[in-house]
Design an enzyme around this catalytic site. Sequence first.
Site, mmCIF file in Angstrom:
data_model
loop_
_atom_site.group_PDB
_atom_site.id
_atom_site.type_symbol
_atom_site.label_atom_id
_atom_site.label_comp_id
_atom_site.label_asym_id
_atom_site.label_seq_id
_atom_site.Cartn_x
_atom_site.Cartn_y
_atom_site.Cartn_z
ATOM 1 N N LYS A 1 0.844 -1.193 0.000
ATOM 2 C CA LYS A 1 0.000 0.000 0.000
ATOM 3 C C LYS A 1 0.876 1.238 0.000
ATOM 4 O O LYS A 1 1.958 1.252 0.601
ATOM 5 C CB LYS A 1 -0.906 0.015 1.239
ATOM 6 C CG LYS A 1 -1.694 1.308 1.419
ATOM 7 C CD LYS A 1 -2.392 1.364 2.771
ATOM 8 C CE LYS A 1 -3.015 2.736 2.998
ATOM 9 N NZ LYS A 1 -3.681 2.860 4.300
ATOM 10 N N GLU B 1 -8.954 11.798 12.485
ATOM 11 C CA GLU B 1 -8.077 10.693 12.895
ATOM 12 C C GLU B 1 -7.241 11.051 14.110
ATOM 13 O O GLU B 1 -6.330 11.884 14.032
ATOM 14 C CB GLU B 1 -7.174 10.270 11.740
ATOM 15 C CG GLU B 1 -6.421 8.982 12.019
ATOM 16 C CD GLU B 1 -6.188 8.153 10.766
ATOM 17 O OE1 GLU B 1 -5.580 7.086 10.876
ATOM 18 O OE2 GLU B 1 -6.621 8.563 9.686
#
Length: 419
Positions: free
Chosen positions: A179, A224
């Site tokens: 990723k 977040e």
Amino acid sequence: MPLPASHPALVVRSTRIADPGDLVSVIPAGADSPVSWLRDGDGFVGWGVAASIRTAGTARFAEAEQWWRDVVGSAVVRSEVDLPGSGLVAVGSFAFSAASAAGGVLHVPAIVVGRRNGVAWVTSISSAPDLGGAPVIHPAEKPLAPVLSDSRDGALTGAEWAQAVGAAVRRVQSGALDKVVMARDVVVTAEGPIDPRHLLARLTSAYANTWTYSVDGLVGATPEMLLRREKGLVTSRILAGTIRRTGDDEHDLALAASLARSSKDLEEHEYAVRSVADALSPHCSSMNVPESPFVLHLPNVMHLATDVAGVLREDVSSLTLAASLHPSAAVCGTPTLAARDLIGELEQMDRGRYAGPVGWLDASGDGEWGIALRCGHLEKPSQIRLFAGCGIVAGSQPDAELTESEAKLVPMRHALADD
């Protein structure tokens, strides 16, 4: 090289006050170095600089940590309030990359106004031996919306960025990495100075369940939480996997269900959770890592989310924990070094303090640090650079990622508007 740091002996006094209402509204017009850390109306704002340090390079976190220890060791603190954010606090923001000229900043506001659990306070911080009486806090003049004159792509156009995403997908498919997070920037210019108080007011109103922050010209609303350290416990919220909301509740519920079943998004999310758990585990005697994520609903998007919690085995500060977690797979990729190198090759820009830790800590080392997402950096009084990023895995589609990046730019575009 870091700029010279001073660590004067500070005198700190926190005094309980009547609830001032909207905390953003008490930041004075033209305030020096306004700061903010707010969620659902609670947290704190501040202004002025009682002490500060700027750091750079790979030692940017460690140098700030040592400076803070020196500041705490020589400070005299008197507080009527014992709540997170009261007493002596420092706010900070750190560059994503050690190579970035943005480095890191940690500074102690001269005035802090906060509220938690229905209790409000004002903190005065100074190197003067006598602080005098507590400052009078009252609503300031309402900030004006900027008159925007231009908006343009930054390092790459949308089409060029989609091509870079395609290159990243091919690299992942080749097995070089699992990723990578690709970011893009947009530059917005106004006819006059952009008042950060206007941005904060708009963000706290529209995105109340995110953490609205302002540190050294970096302003945003992040969903977040990199970590919270409080009384020996550490928690972290991981977001990875995103879908844009339509505004139709029934359709959005169907989209949330599809997000929860998406193999591409679940894969991306798993990498992010694993990276955080692996980074925290050496510091914890026990941890709770849920097996499956939940869907977090925000006004403009929905995310796959997981809350990780642990019991600390050692007295390590929230800033040190933030440094150990950075960069997580949620903002860099997996494996970290391969993803970081690919970012440097394909993004063609300096992220600055975007996607780096942003937050605060107190004298005990407790604090809260988010990831600087959904944000803009005021590069000049009348110019702000906006950022957005997307996690790229083998199943990513460049056009879909470009659409997702536009959704992630919405909070800051909305904050700049006046409607």
